[in-house]
Design a protein around this motif. Structure first.
Motif, PDB file in Angstrom:
ATOM      1  N   PHE A   1       0.822  -1.206   0.000  1.00 17.23           N
ATOM      2  CA  PHE A   1       0.000   0.000   0.000  1.00 17.23           C
ATOM      3  C   PHE A   1       0.862   1.266   0.000  1.00 17.23           C
ATOM      4  N   MET A   2       1.950   1.258   0.782  1.00 14.96           N
ATOM      5  CA  MET A   2       2.781   2.455   0.938  1.00 14.96           C
ATOM      6  C   MET A   2       3.893   2.553  -0.105  1.00 14.96           C
ATOM      7  N   ARG A   3       3.799   1.761  -1.171  1.00 17.22           N
ATOM      8  CA  ARG A   3       4.818   1.765  -2.223  1.00 17.22           C
ATOM      9  C   ARG A   3       4.913   3.125  -2.901  1.00 17.22           C
ATOM     10  N   ASP A   4       5.997   3.311  -3.642  1.00 14.07           N
ATOM     11  CA  ASP A   4       6.173   4.510  -4.466  1.00 14.07           C
ATOM     12  C   ASP A   4       5.213   4.374  -5.647  1.00 14.07           C
ATOM     13  N   TRP A   5       4.135   5.112  -5.636  1.00 16.07           N
ATOM     14  CA  TRP A   5       3.109   4.969  -6.666  1.00 16.07           C
ATOM     15  C   TRP A   5       3.596   5.449  -8.035  1.00 16.07           C
ATOM     16  N   ARG A   6       4.626   6.275  -8.051  1.00 17.60           N
ATOM     17  CA  ARG A   6       5.145   6.746  -9.337  1.00 17.60           C
ATOM     18  C   ARG A   6       5.929   5.657 -10.078  1.00 17.60           C
ATOM     19  N   THR A   7       6.664   4.828  -9.311  1.00 18.92           N
ATOM     20  CA  THR A   7       7.510   3.792  -9.920  1.00 18.92           C
ATOM     21  C   THR A   7       6.991   2.388  -9.649  1.00 18.92           C
ATOM     22  N   ASP A   8       6.009   2.274  -8.773  1.00 20.45           N
ATOM     23  CA  ASP A   8       5.442   0.994  -8.341  1.00 20.45           C
ATOM     24  C   ASP A   8       6.444   0.144  -7.554  1.00 20.45           C
ATOM     25  N   GLN A   9       7.503   0.765  -7.036  1.00 18.19           N
ATOM     26  CA  GLN A   9       8.493   0.036  -6.237  1.00 18.19           C
ATOM     27  C   GLN A   9       7.991  -0.123  -4.811  1.00 18.19           C
ATOM     28  N   VAL A  10       8.206  -1.314  -4.256  1.00 18.37           N
ATOM     29  CA  VAL A  10       7.790  -1.643  -2.892  1.00 18.37           C
ATOM     30  C   VAL A  10       9.034  -1.770  -2.024  1.00 18.37           C
ATOM     31  N   LYS A  11       8.959  -1.242  -0.824  1.00 23.60           N
ATOM     32  CA  LYS A  11      10.050  -1.375   0.149  1.00 23.60           C
ATOM     33  C   LYS A  11       9.431  -1.722   1.496  1.00 23.60           C
ATOM     34  N   LYS A  12      10.164  -2.445   2.286  1.00 24.86           N
ATOM     35  CA  LYS A  12       9.702  -2.770   3.629  1.00 24.86           C
ATOM     36  C   LYS A  12       9.571  -1.476   4.433  1.00 24.86           C
ATOM     37  N   ILE A  13       8.379  -1.249   4.961  1.00 20.67           N
ATOM     38  CA  ILE A  13       8.124  -0.069   5.783  1.00 20.67           C
ATOM     39  C   ILE A  13       8.465  -0.425   7.226  1.00 20.67           C
ATOM     40  N   ASP A  14       9.229   0.432   7.871  1.00 20.34           N
ATOM     41  CA  ASP A  14       9.600   0.217   9.262  1.00 20.34           C
ATOM     42  C   ASP A  14       8.327   0.233  10.109  1.00 20.34           C
TER      43      ASP A  14
ATOM     44  N   GLY B   1       4.497   7.582   1.164  1.00 21.11           N
ATOM     45  CA  GLY B   1       5.085   6.575   2.042  1.00 21.11           C
ATOM     46  C   GLY B   1       6.511   6.369   1.573  1.00 21.11           C
ATOM     47  N   TYR B   2       6.779   5.188   1.014  1.00 13.94           N
ATOM     48  CA  TYR B   2       8.103   4.940   0.443  1.00 13.94           C
ATOM     49  C   TYR B   2       8.292   5.800  -0.801  1.00 13.94           C
ATOM     50  N   ARG B   3       9.505   6.327  -0.954  1.00  8.58           N
ATOM     51  CA  ARG B   3       9.894   7.040  -2.172  1.00  8.58           C
ATOM     52  C   ARG B   3      11.182   6.439  -2.689  1.00  8.58           C
ATOM     53  N   SER B   4      11.200   6.081  -3.953  1.00 13.34           N
ATOM     54  CA  SER B   4      12.441   5.608  -4.564  1.00 13.34           C
ATOM     55  C   SER B   4      13.404   6.786  -4.643  1.00 13.34           C
ATOM     56  N   PRO B   5      14.707   6.514  -4.746  1.00  8.45           N
ATOM     57  CA  PRO B   5      15.665   7.608  -4.911  1.00  8.45           C
ATOM     58  C   PRO B   5      15.336   8.506  -6.113  1.00  8.45           C
ATOM     59  N   ALA B   6      14.863   7.909  -7.206  1.00 13.65           N
ATOM     60  CA  ALA B   6      14.516   8.707  -8.394  1.00 13.65           C
ATOM     61  C   ALA B   6      13.345   9.640  -8.103  1.00 13.65           C
ATOM     62  N   THR B   7      12.324   9.129  -7.419  1.00 13.07           N
ATOM     63  CA  THR B   7      11.177   9.968  -7.068  1.00 13.07           C
ATOM     64  C   THR B   7      11.600  11.065  -6.108  1.00 13.07           C
ATOM     65  N   ASN B   8      12.414  10.723  -5.118  1.00 12.33           N
ATOM     66  CA  ASN B   8      12.857  11.729  -4.162  1.00 12.33           C
ATOM     67  C   ASN B   8      13.649  12.835  -4.867  1.00 12.33           C
ATOM     68  N   ALA B   9      14.520  12.457  -5.791  1.00 13.09           N
ATOM     69  CA  ALA B   9      15.317  13.451  -6.534  1.00 13.09           C
ATOM     70  C   ALA B   9      14.405  14.353  -7.361  1.00 13.09           C
ATOM     71  N   MET B  10      13.398  13.781  -8.012  1.00 17.42           N
ATOM     72  CA  MET B  10      12.458  14.578  -8.799  1.00 17.42           C
ATOM     73  C   MET B  10      11.702  15.557  -7.902  1.00 17.42           C
ATOM     74  N   LEU B  11      11.199  15.090  -6.767  1.00 12.95           N
ATOM     75  CA  LEU B  11      10.484  15.967  -5.843  1.00 12.95           C
ATOM     76  C   LEU B  11      11.406  17.035  -5.270  1.00 12.95           C
ATOM     77  N   ARG B  12      12.627  16.673  -4.990  1.00 13.99           N
ATOM     78  CA  ARG B  12      13.618  17.621  -4.466  1.00 13.99           C
ATOM     79  C   ARG B  12      13.900  18.738  -5.470  1.00 13.99           C
ATOM     80  N   SER B  13      13.894  18.402  -6.753  1.00 17.78           N
ATOM     81  CA  SER B  13      14.138  19.417  -7.781  1.00 17.78           C
ATOM     82  C   SER B  13      12.979  20.416  -7.874  1.00 17.78           C
ATOM     83  N   ARG B  14      11.815  20.027  -7.367  1.00 13.86           N
ATOM     84  CA  ARG B  14      10.623  20.877  -7.421  1.00 13.86           C
ATOM     85  C   ARG B  14      10.339  21.622  -6.128  1.00 13.86           C
ATOM     86  N   SER B  15      10.911  21.142  -5.020  1.00 11.30           N
ATOM     87  CA  SER B  15      10.595  21.736  -3.723  1.00 11.30           C
ATOM     88  C   SER B  15      11.808  21.701  -2.800  1.00 11.30           C
ATOM     89  N   ARG B  16      12.062  22.803  -2.143  1.00 15.84           N
ATOM     90  CA  ARG B  16      13.184  22.838  -1.200  1.00 15.84           C
ATOM     91  C   ARG B  16      12.834  22.131   0.107  1.00 15.84           C
TER      92      ARG B  16
END
Length: 186
Positions: free
Chosen positions: A74-87, A112-127
């Protein structure tokens, strides 16, 4: 699409009238809900995917592996469909905060989870996006409720004394993570 499994339905019905407890597992966690019951439940939906989850993920001192797998999906990166174990500590904090607010409304999960690619994209849009965000480690969630204000959600999460809590008034959400105890305004 609902993500509640058939095997969970019986558990949910059996515990419907039981006090739901969601105290974090960390040793420095608050004692507000300790001893008040023996189950933990999380309710969320995603406006991005249309999915929802309503599951008991802990019973009598034990996490339920199948429920945690559902939460991971459920908490996967919806942009990339990548799943990671949520703490599980992050889920504990969200569930405990929810319980403190005394509402039946499910959280809306924004991230929830963000892949490194998604995080980098969001970082480029927001400080406001951290370079080494705990979202990338499955240790954070950005949540909102229609029935509660950002300050109310922030106060409940802060009362847990169990991780990081960020208040994002303009974007109308609260960040909760199981990292170091700290607070900030985004």
């Amino acid at each position: 699409m609902s993500m509640i499994t058939t095997s969970r339905r019986g558990l949910l019905a059996a515990f419907a009238s039981t006090m739901v407890v969601a105290a974090p597992t960390m040793s420095n966690a608050f004692g507000i809900l300790r001893g008040a019951g023996d189950i933990r439940r999380i309710r969320m939906y995603s406006g991005r995917t249309g999915e929802s989850i309503d599951t008991i993920y802990w019973i009598e001192g034990n996490y339920i592996p199948e429920a945690l797998k559902e939460i991971n999906l459920f908490m996967r990166d919806w942009r990339t469909d990548q799943v990671k174990k949520i703490d599980a500590r992050t889920i504990d904090i969200a569930a405990a905060s929810h319980r403190l607010m005394d509402t039946n409304e499910p959280y809306m999960m924004l991230s929830g989870y963000r892949s490194p690619a998604t995080n980098a994209m969001l970082r480029s849009r927001s400080r406001g996006v951290a370079k080494n965000s705990l979202h990338m480690q499955g240790m954070a969630a950005d949540l909102r409720l229609k029935s509660r204000s950002v300050p109310q959600i922030y106060a409940a999460a802060t009362a847990c004394h169990a991780g990081g809590v960020g208040r994002y008034m303009r974007s109308n959400f609260v960040h909760m993570d199981c990292g170091q105890v700290r607070t900030w305004n985004g």
